[in-house]
Structures are given as C-alpha cells and as structure tokens.
Enzyme design. Structure first.
Site, short mmCIF file in Angstrom:
data_model
loop_
_atom_site.label_atom_id
_atom_site.label_comp_id
_atom_site.label_asym_id
_atom_site.label_seq_id
_atom_site.Cartn_x
_atom_site.Cartn_y
_atom_site.Cartn_z
N SER A 137 -7.70 -6.52 8.16
CA SER A 137 -7.69 -7.90 7.71
C SER A 137 -9.05 -8.55 7.99
O SER A 137 -10.08 -8.04 7.54
CB SER A 137 -6.54 -8.65 8.40
OG SER A 137 -6.33 -9.91 7.82
N ASP A 291 1.72 -5.22 0.80
CA ASP A 291 0.86 -6.32 1.25
C ASP A 291 0.71 -7.35 0.12
O ASP A 291 0.17 -7.05 -0.95
CB ASP A 291 -0.51 -5.77 1.64
CG ASP A 291 -1.37 -6.78 2.40
OD1 ASP A 291 -1.12 -8.00 2.30
OD2 ASP A 291 -2.31 -6.34 3.09
N HIS A 320 1.53 -7.33 4.94
CA HIS A 320 0.20 -7.34 5.55
C HIS A 320 0.26 -7.05 7.04
O HIS A 320 -0.61 -6.36 7.59
CB HIS A 320 -0.46 -8.70 5.31
CG HIS A 320 -1.88 -8.78 5.78
ND1 HIS A 320 -2.88 -7.99 5.27
CD2 HIS A 320 -2.46 -9.55 6.74
CE1 HIS A 320 -4.02 -8.27 5.88
NE2 HIS A 320 -3.80 -9.20 6.77
#
Length: 364
Positions: A137, A291, A320
């Site tokens: 991320s 995700d 995610h």
C-alpha cells in the site's frame, strides 16, 4: 531476538518537494538482527498508512524468528515515516523555530520526501546496499519510489497492493475522509485532540475501501432478528473508529492521506512508463484479487512496465487488508519467487505477450 528502538536526528534543514522546509528532522526506527560484515543482509520494510516502525507487531506473520524475514539472518530496518504519529517529525512535534507544536502549520509531505529522509538514515547506518526492500500500500509506494531515486541500491524489490500513480478513485476516498475531519468543530483548534471525532468517521469510511462487499457479508453478517445498533456492521464501524482514535491523531491522518495522493512516479521524470523502466531491482509485484482500493489492474501495470518483473495474485477474502492478514499466502508467494530467482527462471517472461492486460492509460 529483540527489536531495538532508535532515534535518528538531523539538525540540518530538510527541503520538501512541494516547497516547504523542516528546520530539522527526527526519525524513529526499529532494527532487528545485525548488519553482517559484508553488509549484504539488509531487509528494509516500509510501513503503510497508520502503521509504525514496530513491524514485528503489525506483520508478525512475516517478521521474526523462523519467519520469512528472520533477524537471525537478516538486518531488518523499519522507519516511522515523516508526518506519522510514532516518533518521527510530525504535526505534534515541536517546531524548533517557534518552540510550539506544528499542528496545522506542518508542511505537506510527499512520498519522495519520505524516501529522501530514508536516505539520510541509510547513510547514517552505513548501508550501501539493500538486499530486499518490501512494502504494501503506502509502503509499496515508498519502496517503488526509492528504487527509482536510487536504482542501484535495492537488489530485490517486493511491491504489494500498491501503484505507480494514486488513482482518482483512491484520491476520492481520501478526500471523503478529510472532509469528515474538516467538519469536526474542533478541527480548527491547535490542540492534540483536534479533529479526533472526525477521524473516527474517516476511519469508518476507510474500512469500507480496505475490505469489500464479500468481506462484510461474511465477517459482519446479519444475525437473525437483529436490528438497529445491534447490527454487527454498525458496531464494527464504530469500534474501528474508536480503536484508531486511541493510538493516532487527526493531523497525521490528514497529512498522510495527502501523501498517498501525491504518488506519481512519473512526475518530472518524463512520464510513468519511463520512470518504471528505470527500475533495476529484481522485482516481485503482488496483487490481491479482491482489492477494491488498489485494484489488481494497478499491479498488472507495474509488472508490465518494470523490466523483468514477476507478478503473483493472492486470492483473499479480506480485500486490500489482505496484505496485512494473509501472511501465509504472502510467504508462499515470496518464497516461490526467491526460489525462481535462484534458478534464474522468470515464469512471467511470456505472460504479458499472451495476456491482454487491462490497464490505466497514464499520461506520459
């Protein structure tokens, strides 16, 4: 082997990409293991949005004795990023020029600023080569940026659930969260708890993007004959807001969301594709099938344009957040890639010749 906590301090002014200046910089970081004589066992882990340098806490499935990243073999470094809550220079820090906390006067920080601060720490630690740099991320954005700023530094690069440019979709989620903070009546005040109620609402919004429809259908399923406040999804959203409010501040949340929005590796480099093609590291890109925030098309794009990159997909219920939860699946994916590297086999060599990839048409 116990983690060791450290502070790095630079008394020199630190120029920021968007024109601001920090009169001095402090970085909180944690190390595990020892740097060997050859200095070739460094694993640098870049943490995500509200994460910290305490990597063995939030990624305990990957880091620790007997795990993928074992301090008995590796020198593991994780640094709290600028603007965050856990000891590095941020909005609650004292501005040395005024003697008062920065609060709303803290300048805008980009991903590149974070990486440039890592460079200060790296040189102070005497690290000339990073064996493996990994991040998911926001952490993946940092790792990718570092591989472009210093193309000869990182031998192995692992990018998980991340992107080359933060999407309008992701920016919209972040702006919606900032709007929640802004409508908190205390947000304009200069005090540590300013905007905290708004941040609770922001976090609830974020959780929706971190998971997905199927996640909530299973983990927060309606129970028979329940309604109102007893609905599990309601209590879960409120719990997550309260939980974050107990460990974070709204200033950092606001600033780090803008930092994520700043991600664009092609900025002032002739475009995204040109920037990605400059990556020299052996690269593994991992996407999470479910995700919704960093959809898999973004990882496909990275793998397509980073020379020689390998690409793997993890099938997880958790969207995610799977990069934080699915330690077993990620360990298997990374170990397979490491094995293929040793055999000098890249199973993705023909992948992009055979597969018509959906990808975002970034301006170049």
């Amino acid at each position: 082997m116990q983690a060791e906590f450290h502070h790095f301090h630079s008394s020199f002014s630190f120029d920021l990409e968007m024109g601001g200046v920090l009169p001095s910089v402090q970085l909180a970081y944690e190390t595990m293991g020892k740097l060997n004589a050859q200095k070739d066992n460094v694993v640098w882990i870049c943490h995500a949005f509200t994460g910290s340098h305490e990597v063995s806490d939030w990624w305990q499935g990957l880091v620790g004795s007997g795990k993928l990243f074992n301090p008995e073999n590796h020198f593991i470094v994780c640094c709290n990023i600028l603007g965050s809550h856990y000891g590095s220079t941020g909005p609650l820090s004292t501005n040395p020029l005024t003697g008062e906390p920065y609060y709303h006067t803290f300048p805008s920080i980009t991903i590149r600023d974070v990486v440039n601060s890592f460079e200060l720490l790296r040189k102070d630690l005497g690290i000339d080569r990073i064996k493996t740099c990994i991040g998911g991320s926001l952490g993946g954005q940092q790792a990718l940026e570092w591989s472009i700023i210093q193309p000869d530094l990182i031998e192995n690069l692992i990018l998980i659930a991340t992107n080359a440019v933060h999407s309008p979709w992701g920016i919209a989620f972040n702006e919606s969260q900032r709007m929640s903070i802004e409508v908190d009546p205390t947000w304009k005040e200069s005090q540590p708890k300013a905007g905290i109620e708004g941040m609770k609402a922001a976090r609830a919004t974020a959780l929706i993007s971190y998971r997905n429809y199927e996640t909530y259908q299973i983990t927060q399923a309606r129970q028979e004959n329940t309604t109102g406040e007893s609905l599990r999804a309601i209590s879960y959203q409120r719990y997550q807001g309260e939980k974050l409010a107990g460990r974070f501040n709204a200033y950092s949340y606001y600033i780090l969301s803008k930092m994520m929005d700043s991600q664009d590796v092609g900025r002032n480099r002739g475009g995204v594709i040109k920037a990605l093609k400059s990556v020299k590291s052996k690269t593994l890109v991992i996407g999470i099938k479910s995700d919704a925030l960093f959809p898999i098309v973004e990882q496909e794009y990275l793998a397509k344009h980073i020379p020689g990159a390998s690409f793997q997909v993890i099938d997880s219920l958790y969207g995610h957040d799977g990069f934080l939860i699915e330690s077993g699946l990620m360990t298997k994916a990374i170990r397979l890639w490491q094995k293929l590297l040793r055999l000098e086999v890249n199973p993705m060599a023909e992948f992009f010749k055979e597969l018509e990839i959906r990808h975002i048409s970034y301006a170049s």
